[in-house]
Scaffold this active site. Structure first.
Site, short mmCIF file in Angstrom:
data_model
loop_
_atom_site.label_atom_id
_atom_site.label_comp_id
_atom_site.label_asym_id
_atom_site.label_seq_id
_atom_site.Cartn_x
_atom_site.Cartn_y
_atom_site.Cartn_z
N HIS A 1 0.81 -1.23 0.00
CA HIS A 1 0.00 0.00 0.00
C HIS A 1 0.84 1.27 0.00
CE1 HIS A 1 -2.28 -3.19 2.22
NE2 HIS A 1 -3.14 -2.89 1.28
N GLU B 1 -2.96 3.17 2.28
CA GLU B 1 -2.74 3.70 0.93
C GLU B 1 -3.09 5.18 0.85
OE1 GLU B 1 -4.82 3.51 -3.42
OE2 GLU B 1 -4.66 1.60 -2.36
#
EC number: 1.17.7.4
Length: 278
Positions: free
Chosen positions: A74, A126
Site C-alpha cells: 500500500h 494507501e
C-alpha cells in the site's frame, strides 16, 4: 457441493510481486528484516512472513540500526521514507506500481494548483500515503458518504486503487456541477475493476457466495458488498474455520471469490471445505 471459483480469486500481480520481494529479501539478508506496516492485509500471509523471521513495525522510530525495511504493497507516508533515508537504513520498496500512480497524481496536480479530492478510506494506509505526496491540503470522500463543499476553483479527483468505480463516478458528477474546473483521473487499479466485474457475474450464477480474505482488506470487503447486493447469501471469511454447514442448506452451487491479498493456499482450503459438503 459444486464450487465455482472466480477467475480473479487470490493474489493480484502487485501483491504477488511484493510477497515475492519480501521472501527474497528474507532469504538473502542476515540482518533483521521488517515491513513498514503489515505487508498486505491478510493475517495468514503475515503469519507466514513471521515464520521466515520478518517482523512488522508501525513506524521508522521502531526500527533499530542495521535493519532492512520493506515498504508494504500500500506504500508509505513520504515523511517516514525520508526518516529512513536520513538514518541510512536500507529500504526495499514493495509499493505496488498501481499505488504509485495516485501518489504521483496527488503531487503533480497539487503543484498545478488543484485541490485534491480522494475517493477512499481516510484511515487506510494507501490513502495516508497518497495524502503525504500532495503539496496542498486534501479532501477525502468516503465511498457512499456525502461530498463536502470545497472552496476551490480547480478540483482534481483521484481514487483509492480498490475503490468501486460507481462511487468514483458519483463524486466526480457531484463536483462537476459545483466547480468551474474539475479534473478526474481514474486511479482505480485495472485488477480491481476486473475482480469486481467477475464477482458480479459470479454472484448472479450461484446459490450462495463465499468471499475469502482479511477482514481488514478493503478490496475484499468491497467484493463482499458487491456480491451481497446481488446474492444476499454472501459471507466474508478469512479461512474455512469460520464457515458453517447450515449456511449452505438447499444450495447446489456455491461461488468463491477472494481478495487481491488472499494467498492461494487459503482459497484452496475454503474450496476443499465447500466441496466436502454433502
Amino acid at each position: 457441493m459444486d464450487v465455482k471459483i472466480a477467475k480473479t480469486a487470490g493474489f493480484c500481480w502487485g501483491v504477488r510481486r511484493t510477497v515475492d520481494k519480501v521472501m527474497e529479501v528474507a532469504d538473502q539478508h542476515r540482518a533483521p528484516v521488517v515491513t513498514l506496516g503489515p505487508i498486505i492485509h491478510n493475517p495468514q500471509a503475515v503469519a507466514r512472513f513471521s515464520e521466515k523471521g520478518v517482523g512488522t513495525v508501525n513506524g521508522i522510530g521502531e526500527v533499530t540500526d542495521g535493519t532492512t525495511v520493506v515498504v508494504r504493497t500500500h506504500g508509505a507516508v513520504r515523511e517516514e521514507l525520508e526518516r529512513a533515508e536520513a538514518r541510512g537504513l536500507e529500504v526495499v520498496d514493495g509499493t505496488c506500481p498501481y499505488v504509485k500512480y495516485p501518489q504521483a497524481m496527488a503531487q503533480r496536480l497539487s503543484r498545478e494548483g488543484y485541490h485534491i479530492v480522494i475517493v477512499g478510506d481516510a484511515n487506510h494506509a494507501e490513502i495516508k500515503g497518497v495524502i503525504s505526496y500532495s503539496e496542498q491540503p486534501c479532501t477525502v470522500v468516503k465511498p457512499g458518504g456525502p461530498v463536502p463543499e470545497i472552496k476551490a476553483k480547480k478540483v482534481a479527483v483521484i481514487a483509492q486503487t480498490t475503490c468501486i468505480g460507481a462511487e468514483f463516478e458519483r463524486v466526480v458528477g457531484v463536483l462537476a456541477l459545483r466547480h468551474k474546473e474539475v479534473r478526474a483521473v481514474n486511479t482505480i487499479c485495472n485488477d480491481t475493476e476486473e475482480r469486481q466485474a467477475d464477482a458480479r457475474a459470479l454472484a448472479s450464477e450461484v446459490d450462495a457466495v463465499v468471499v475469502v480474505g482479511g477482514k481488514n482488506s478493503a478490496n475484499t470487503r468491497h467484493l463482499a458488498e458487491i456480491c451481497r447486493a446481488i446474492q444476499p447469501r454472501t459471507w466474508h471469511v478469512e479461512t474455512e474455520a469460520e464457515l458453517g454447514a447450515a449456511w449452505f442448506e438447499g444450495c447446489r452451487v456455491v461461488g468463491l471469490s477472494a481478495g487481491a491479498s488472499t494467498p492461494d493456499w487459503v482459497v484452496e482450503g475454503v474450496a476443499a471445505w465447500l466441496r466436502a459438503l454433502r
